[in-house]
Design a protein around this motif. Sequence first.
Motif, mmCIF file in Angstrom:
data_model
loop_
_atom_site.group_PDB
_atom_site.id
_atom_site.type_symbol
_atom_site.label_atom_id
_atom_site.label_comp_id
_atom_site.label_asym_id
_atom_site.label_seq_id
_atom_site.Cartn_x
_atom_site.Cartn_y
_atom_site.Cartn_z
ATOM 1 N N PHE A 72 0.869 -1.120 0.041
ATOM 2 C CA PHE A 72 -0.020 0.035 -0.061
ATOM 3 C C PHE A 72 0.860 1.237 -0.017
ATOM 4 O O PHE A 72 0.409 2.235 -0.441
ATOM 5 C CB PHE A 72 -1.058 -0.038 1.039
ATOM 6 N N ARG A 73 2.013 1.066 0.483
ATOM 7 C CA ARG A 73 3.017 2.462 0.425
ATOM 8 C C ARG A 73 3.111 2.973 -1.049
ATOM 9 O O ARG A 73 3.582 4.132 -0.898
ATOM 10 C CB ARG A 73 4.346 1.934 1.075
ATOM 11 N N PHE A 74 2.848 2.123 -2.040
ATOM 12 C CA PHE A 74 2.975 2.558 -3.307
ATOM 13 C C PHE A 74 1.831 3.328 -3.786
ATOM 14 O O PHE A 74 1.791 4.010 -4.760
ATOM 15 C CB PHE A 74 3.310 1.619 -4.234
ATOM 16 N N VAL A 75 0.768 3.280 -3.177
ATOM 17 C CA VAL A 75 -0.610 3.585 -3.704
ATOM 18 C C VAL A 75 -0.749 5.248 -3.218
ATOM 19 O O VAL A 75 -0.481 5.337 -2.235
ATOM 20 C CB VAL A 75 -1.845 2.798 -3.081
ATOM 21 N N PRO A 76 -0.919 5.951 -4.228
ATOM 22 C CA PRO A 76 -1.373 7.306 -3.983
ATOM 23 C C PRO A 76 -2.638 7.332 -2.980
ATOM 24 O O PRO A 76 -3.638 6.982 -3.308
ATOM 25 C CB PRO A 76 -1.727 7.886 -5.040
ATOM 26 N N TYR A 77 -2.560 8.093 -1.849
ATOM 27 C CA TYR A 77 -3.503 8.021 -0.590
ATOM 28 C C TYR A 77 -3.649 9.438 -0.310
ATOM 29 O O TYR A 77 -2.493 10.218 0.167
ATOM 30 C CB TYR A 77 -3.047 6.884 0.264
ATOM 31 N N VAL A 78 -4.814 9.827 -0.080
ATOM 32 C CA VAL A 78 -5.045 11.214 0.829
ATOM 33 C C VAL A 78 -5.765 10.863 1.997
ATOM 34 O O VAL A 78 -6.887 10.381 1.859
ATOM 35 C CB VAL A 78 -6.121 12.136 -0.217
ATOM 36 N N GLU A 79 -5.097 11.229 3.014
ATOM 37 C CA GLU A 79 -6.023 11.021 4.292
ATOM 38 C C GLU A 79 -6.705 12.308 4.580
ATOM 39 O O GLU A 79 -6.329 13.537 4.964
ATOM 40 C CB GLU A 79 -4.878 10.891 5.534
#
Length: 128
Positions: A72-79
């Motif tokens: 998941f560290r590679f997935v673009p994620y917005v908190e």
Amino acid sequence: MSAKNTFVLAGILVLVLIVFSLIWYWTGAGSGKPNPALDSFAMCLRDKQVTMYGAYWCSHCQNEKRAFGDSFRFVPYVECTRETAKCAAAGIEGFPTWIFPDGRKLVGEQGLRRISQESGCPYENQKL
């Protein structure tokens, strides 16, 4: 509190820690084992600019993250609890929300198979 009670309480705490450690180990959480298929899949999502918007307290977001494991560290994620303006600008109304570069949105827990199908990023695994 007597020394005996302190000893019993310490023993119970150690036992609880052991049980939680075993559960954590058996479920594979934090296994740290690389998964090349998931890494490639997550990096493809990144390369195609597919972004997941979520919140730390959202159980469906946690499930999506867990499905990717360490990849998941590679997935673009917005908190969204930290980047509220970015989420508002993206029109986020529910969690998780996956947004594709063409503007398509998938709202709610999707699972790896659906994300793969929608993104065109291949992920071959029988457990999808």
